[in-house]
Design an enzyme around this catalytic site. Structure first.
Site, PDB file in Angstrom:
ATOM      1  N   CYS A   1     -15.562  -5.209  20.419  1.00  0.00           N
ATOM      2  CA  CYS A   1     -16.831  -4.733  20.972  1.00  0.00           C
ATOM      3  C   CYS A   1     -16.566  -4.463  22.508  1.00  0.00           C
ATOM      4  O   CYS A   1     -15.605  -5.314  23.029  1.00  0.00           O
ATOM      5  CB  CYS A   1     -18.072  -5.359  20.755  1.00  0.00           C
ATOM      6  SG  CYS A   1     -18.491  -5.637  19.196  1.00  0.00           S
TER       7      CYS A   1
ATOM      8  N   ARG B   1     -12.316   0.040  22.433  1.00  0.00           N
ATOM      9  CA  ARG B   1     -12.707  -1.236  21.778  1.00  0.00           C
ATOM     10  C   ARG B   1     -13.403  -1.371  20.558  1.00  0.00           C
ATOM     11  O   ARG B   1     -13.264  -2.492  19.856  1.00  0.00           O
ATOM     12  CB  ARG B   1     -13.191  -2.128  22.842  1.00  0.00           C
ATOM     13  CG  ARG B   1     -12.363  -2.454  24.051  1.00  0.00           C
ATOM     14  CD  ARG B   1     -13.274  -3.536  24.911  1.00  0.00           C
ATOM     15  NE  ARG B   1     -13.388  -4.678  24.265  1.00  0.00           N
ATOM     16  CZ  ARG B   1     -12.371  -5.724  24.454  1.00  0.00           C
ATOM     17  NH1 ARG B   1     -11.236  -5.564  25.335  1.00  0.00           N
ATOM     18  NH2 ARG B   1     -12.569  -6.896  23.866  1.00  0.00           N
TER      19      ARG B   1
ATOM     20  N   TRP C   1     -17.722  -2.656  17.276  1.00  0.00           N
ATOM     21  CA  TRP C   1     -16.801  -2.741  16.273  1.00  0.00           C
ATOM     22  C   TRP C   1     -17.384  -3.673  15.168  1.00  0.00           C
ATOM     23  O   TRP C   1     -17.533  -4.972  15.439  1.00  0.00           O
ATOM     24  CB  TRP C   1     -15.423  -3.350  16.901  1.00  0.00           C
ATOM     25  CG  TRP C   1     -14.333  -3.284  15.792  1.00  0.00           C
ATOM     26  CD1 TRP C   1     -13.629  -2.037  15.562  1.00  0.00           C
ATOM     27  CD2 TRP C   1     -13.889  -4.448  15.053  1.00  0.00           C
ATOM     28  NE1 TRP C   1     -12.715  -2.792  14.462  1.00  0.00           N
ATOM     29  CE2 TRP C   1     -12.844  -3.703  14.284  1.00  0.00           C
ATOM     30  CE3 TRP C   1     -14.310  -5.615  14.963  1.00  0.00           C
ATOM     31  CZ2 TRP C   1     -12.164  -4.712  13.432  1.00  0.00           C
ATOM     32  CZ3 TRP C   1     -13.566  -6.534  13.923  1.00  0.00           C
ATOM     33  CH2 TRP C   1     -12.224  -5.954  13.396  1.00  0.00           C
TER      34      TRP C   1
ATOM     35  N   ASN D   1     -19.681  -9.611  22.588  1.00  0.00           N
ATOM     36  CA  ASN D   1     -18.399  -9.368  21.791  1.00  0.00           C
ATOM     37  C   ASN D   1     -17.923 -10.911  21.237  1.00  0.00           C
ATOM     38  O   ASN D   1     -17.676 -11.852  21.931  1.00  0.00           O
ATOM     39  CB  ASN D   1     -17.300  -8.857  22.424  1.00  0.00           C
ATOM     40  CG  ASN D   1     -15.968  -8.919  22.033  1.00  0.00           C
ATOM     41  OD1 ASN D   1     -15.786  -8.641  20.696  1.00  0.00           O
ATOM     42  ND2 ASN D   1     -14.981  -8.830  22.868  1.00  0.00           N
ATOM     43  N   GLY D   2     -17.553 -10.695  19.993  1.00  0.00           N
ATOM     44  CA  GLY D   2     -17.263 -12.054  19.514  1.00  0.00           C
ATOM     45  C   GLY D   2     -17.852 -12.315  18.048  1.00  0.00           C
ATOM     46  O   GLY D   2     -18.340 -11.394  17.748  1.00  0.00           O
TER      47      GLY D   2
ATOM     48  N   GLU E   1       7.657  -0.896  11.960  1.00  0.00           N
ATOM     49  CA  GLU E   1       6.655  -0.277  13.159  1.00  0.00           C
ATOM     50  C   GLU E   1       6.088   1.198  12.940  1.00  0.00           C
ATOM     51  O   GLU E   1       5.353   1.613  12.868  1.00  0.00           O
ATOM     52  CB  GLU E   1       7.218  -0.476  14.417  1.00  0.00           C
ATOM     53  CG  GLU E   1       6.780   0.403  15.493  1.00  0.00           C
ATOM     54  CD  GLU E   1       5.403  -0.013  16.100  1.00  0.00           C
ATOM     55  OE1 GLU E   1       4.815  -0.864  15.387  1.00  0.00           O
ATOM     56  OE2 GLU E   1       4.882   0.700  16.925  1.00  0.00           O
TER      57      GLU E   1
ATOM     58  N   LYS F   1       2.552   2.396  12.408  1.00  0.00           N
ATOM     59  CA  LYS F   1       1.913   3.638  13.122  1.00  0.00           C
ATOM     60  C   LYS F   1       1.391   4.727  12.133  1.00  0.00           C
ATOM     61  O   LYS F   1       0.388   5.273  12.521  1.00  0.00           O
ATOM     62  CB  LYS F   1       3.002   4.030  14.237  1.00  0.00           C
ATOM     63  CG  LYS F   1       2.651   4.134  15.600  1.00  0.00           C
ATOM     64  CD  LYS F   1       2.295   3.080  16.494  1.00  0.00           C
ATOM     65  CE  LYS F   1       1.993   1.818  15.962  1.00  0.00           C
ATOM     66  NZ  LYS F   1       1.929   0.790  17.026  1.00  0.00           N
TER      67      LYS F   1
ATOM     68  N   GLU G   1      -1.720   3.697  10.387  1.00  0.00           N
ATOM     69  CA  GLU G   1      -3.307   3.316  11.273  1.00  0.00           C
ATOM     70  C   GLU G   1      -3.692   4.723  11.569  1.00  0.00           C
ATOM     71  O   GLU G   1      -4.879   4.815  11.759  1.00  0.00           O
ATOM     72  CB  GLU G   1      -2.953   2.289  12.145  1.00  0.00           C
ATOM     73  CG  GLU G   1      -2.108   2.738  13.280  1.00  0.00           C
ATOM     74  CD  GLU G   1      -2.059   1.695  14.336  1.00  0.00           C
ATOM     75  OE1 GLU G   1      -2.963   0.910  14.679  1.00  0.00           O
ATOM     76  OE2 GLU G   1      -1.011   1.467  14.834  1.00  0.00           O
TER      77      GLU G   1
ATOM     78  N   HIS H   1      14.280  -3.618  -5.366  1.00  0.00           N
ATOM     79  CA  HIS H   1      13.845  -4.793  -5.981  1.00  0.00           C
ATOM     80  C   HIS H   1      12.607  -4.770  -6.357  1.00  0.00           C
ATOM     81  O   HIS H   1      11.789  -5.572  -6.110  1.00  0.00           O
ATOM     82  CB  HIS H   1      14.108  -6.216  -5.120  1.00  0.00           C
ATOM     83  CG  HIS H   1      15.576  -6.276  -4.769  1.00  0.00           C
ATOM     84  ND1 HIS H   1      16.431  -6.656  -5.669  1.00  0.00           N
ATOM     85  CD2 HIS H   1      16.316  -6.359  -3.811  1.00  0.00           C
ATOM     86  CE1 HIS H   1      17.611  -6.849  -5.726  1.00  0.00           C
ATOM     87  NE2 HIS H   1      17.550  -6.570  -4.317  1.00  0.00           N
TER      88      HIS H   1
ATOM     89  N   LYS I   1      -8.959  -1.724  19.652  1.00  0.00           N
ATOM     90  CA  LYS I   1      -7.663  -2.127  20.590  1.00  0.00           C
ATOM     91  C   LYS I   1      -7.361  -3.376  20.582  1.00  0.00           C
ATOM     92  O   LYS I   1      -6.139  -3.926  20.376  1.00  0.00           O
ATOM     93  CB  LYS I   1      -7.804  -1.429  21.879  1.00  0.00           C
ATOM     94  CG  LYS I   1      -6.368  -1.562  22.596  1.00  0.00           C
ATOM     95  CD  LYS I   1      -5.371  -0.524  22.570  1.00  0.00           C
ATOM     96  CE  LYS I   1      -4.294  -0.636  23.429  1.00  0.00           C
ATOM     97  NZ  LYS I   1      -3.026  -0.230  22.514  1.00  0.00           N
TER      98      LYS I   1
END
Ligand code: F6R
Length: 605
Positions: A2, A27, A77, A103-104, A478, A482, A485, A501, A600
């Site tokens: 948040c 955020r 969030w 936030n938390g 990576e 990317k 997401e 495998h 983020k």
């Protein structure tokens, strides 16, 4: 996570709050809320909560209806409770006199609800609401304004002492001419202005207004008014230094690009130059570290974890110093034996909760710790013994791009720094390093159109694999992260030799494979793997060097990157994969800067 903002001053609070919220919408963006206290003696609360974006809120809210010079805002969030107006912040006590943005995560919220707060009427499913009720419960009635300020601060303190978990909060109370802020394991800053002050979860929220920043420390509680800032910790007043932040508002704007992500990919060459410049001097590489590490442990999450994996290859190749890389969230609860290792926390934000926990664990074991981060003054830098800054500049796109590249640059520097090679050899290597921005620029300039074309093709599929070997295996990981997401295509990164495998069972003509085919010592093996993939009908897009004509024989499509030594190939390959993810997401019409369910900086475990 948040985003929170508070304003107290002489100007109208609403436009400032909305502008700040928009700047930190990365955020979290599933709902938002604002509160403006009117300037009457009662300080009436005017509140609006919404599931819309801040931009829509800006258009819809009539400033004339929300007048006042004190206010708070929140962009959410979701952790506890679905995105819904009732769960949007601020949250209030029963009488609606105390308001909180947070936030938390308050871990013991259920126990508080069922225990000391069982007679309170809860209106949301959030953990946050307990803070408002509990603060109110701790208040003692008083008539004087000065007495009220003290009471409010003490009530917030008493409330916080009963909370378990993490928080950055701003509390406001009807009729109070200031704001109370506190932090524990979640970032919170104060922006210092002239007859006005700001409180925010992060710096970009206030950059338009001020670059004078105070970083609150763990356990700080602050009373912020328009012309005073009082901070205390452990019941005593403390002084926290003000820092001048070099970022500008331009950094926080799109500069003509449609998305922050595209702007930031185009800033990758500059991120490389700035990071190199910070550490190269006449004498060689100057990292400001007194370091004789014989073993290194890196802890990180997400993209930073992949950068660390790449760093392992680079440092082991260049310096022959063994490097172990652990996911911070796993490391924290493992029986990992920490001996005389140097522990490096790789975190662009410097605020990722799992990574901070890992740093603290390393410190408890007496290890020397270093934070590698993009954010001056972030929590990681205050926990670790030393800090090395990547110089990527402000990164706003939720998907990390230029910060990843800058992390890679730091690992090259670290590898060379630890290698202790003779001056002439070091100079040769440094010349190679200095070519890196050019390599990145060549991909942007010469391959952009082709990458867009390949993205158009990739965008038609629901699944994809990314494969690479050696130093380019983390780059494949990576690339897959990317892509998934921001385009929501299911993508997995694999070591090229591992697909057979198990994952081969998934290969069909509808499963494209993006293969990094750098001509290094493993090239022939990768060619072998690609042939096996093709034999199963899967189309292959190669990331191959200019001049490698042979590759055309084995694959369906090619993205070209400039020729470079194998150890430096991750730079150009990364730029290509970042662009591929971007254009694929764009083709699919995705919300690129605000991908579904993400935020983020992840400040909860
Ligand atoms: C993905 C991404 C995340 C972050 C991760 C760690 O594009 O950005 O995976 O890399 O949340 O963040 P930091 O580096 O801030 O610790």
């Amino acid at each position: 996570m948040c985003g929170i903002i508070g304003y107290v001053g002489e100007r109208e609070a609403l436009p400032i709050i909305l502008d700040s919220l928009q700047r930190i919408e990365y955020r979290g963006y599933d709902s938002c809320g604002i509160l403006v206290q009117d300037n009457s003696a009662d300080g009436k609360f005017q509140v609006h909560k919404s599931l819309k974006s801040i931009a829509q809120l800006k258009n819809n809210l009539a400033e004339s209806e929300y007048t006042g010079t004190i206010g708070v805002g929140h962009t959410r969030w979701a952790t506890h409770g679905v995105p819904a107006r009732r769960n949007a912040h601020p949250h209030f006590d029963c009488e609606g006199e105390i308001a909180v943005v947070h936030n938390g995560i308050i871990e013991n919220f259920q126990a508080l609800k069922e225990g000391p707060l069982s007679n309170c009427r809860f209106k949301s499913d959030t953990d946050t609401e307990v803070i408002a009720h509990l603060t109110k419960k701790k208040m003692i009635k008083t008539d004087s304004l000065e007495g009220f300020e003290l009471q409010l601060k003490e009530a917030v303190k008493a409330c916080l002492s009963e909370l378990m978990g993490s928080y950055a909060i701003i509390v406001t109370a009807k009729g109070f001419d200031g704001l109370v802020a506190a932090r524990q394991d979640s970032p919170l800053i104060i922006g210092v202005g002239d007859r006005e002050n700001f409180i925010a979860s992060d710096v970009p929220a206030v950059l338009e207004q001020t670059n004078r920043i105070i970083y609150l420390e763990e356990g700080d509680i602050a009373v912020v008014k328009k012309d005073s800032i009082y901070i205390e910790n452990n019941d005593s007043e403390v002084k926290r230094n003000e820092r001048l932040i070099p970022w500008t508002t331009e950094d926080a704007e799109k500069g003509g690009y449609e998305h922050f992500m595209l702007k930031e990919i185009h800033e990758e060459p500059k991120a490389i130059i700035d990071t190199l410049r910070g550490y190269l001097s006449e004498e060689g590489i100057c990292l400001g570290l007194e370091c004789d590490a014989r073993r290194i442990l890196m802890v990180a999450c997400g993209t930073s974890y992949y950068a660390a994996l790449c760093g392992k290859y680079m440092i082991e190749h260049l310096a022959k110093v063994p490097v172990q890389v652990e996911l911070a969230s796993e490391f924290n609860y493992s029986d990992f034996v920490l001996d005389d290792m140097m522990v490096m926390a790789i975190t662009q934000s410097g605020e990722t909760a799992d990574t901070l926990m890992a740093l603290k664990k390393a410190k408890r074991f007496g290890c020397k710790t270093v934070a590698i981060t993009n954010v001056v003054g972030s929590t990681a830098t205050r926990i670790a013994d030393d800090a090395i800054y990547i110089r990527a500049g402000l990164e706003i796109g939720v998907a990390a791009t230029k910060s990843f590249i800058a992390q890679l640059v730091i690992f090259y520097l670290l590898g060379l720094f630890l290698a202790k090679m003779p001056k002439h050899r070091l100079e040769e290597r440094i010349s190679d390093l200095e070519l890196m921005p050019l390599l990145a620029q060549v991909v942007l300039d010469e391959e952009g159109e082709n990458i867009q074309k390949q993205a158009g093709y990739l965008s038609n599929y629901a699944n994809a694999f990314f494969v690479g070997r050696g130093v380019n295996l983390p780059i494949a990981l990576e690339g897959a992260l990317k892509l998934k997401e921001i385009s929501y295509i299911h993508a997995e990164g694999y070591a090229a030799g591992e697909l057979k495998h198990g994952p081969f069972a998934l290969l069909t003509e509808d499963t494209p494979v993006i293969a990094i085919m750098t001509p290094d010592s493993t090239y022939d093996k990768t060619v072998g793997n690609v042939k096996e993939i093709k034999a199963r009908g899967a189309p292959v897009i190669a990331i191959a060097e200019q001049g490698d004509e042979e590759v055309e024989k084995y694959v369906d499509r090619v993205i070209r990157v400039p020729k470079t030594g194998a150890i430096f190939s991750p730079i150009a390959n990364t730029v290509a994969l970042h662009l591929l993810a971007y254009w694929t997401a764009k083709e699919r019409g995705c919300e690129i800067d605000k991908p579904r369910n993400l935020a983020k900086s992840v400040t909860v475990e």
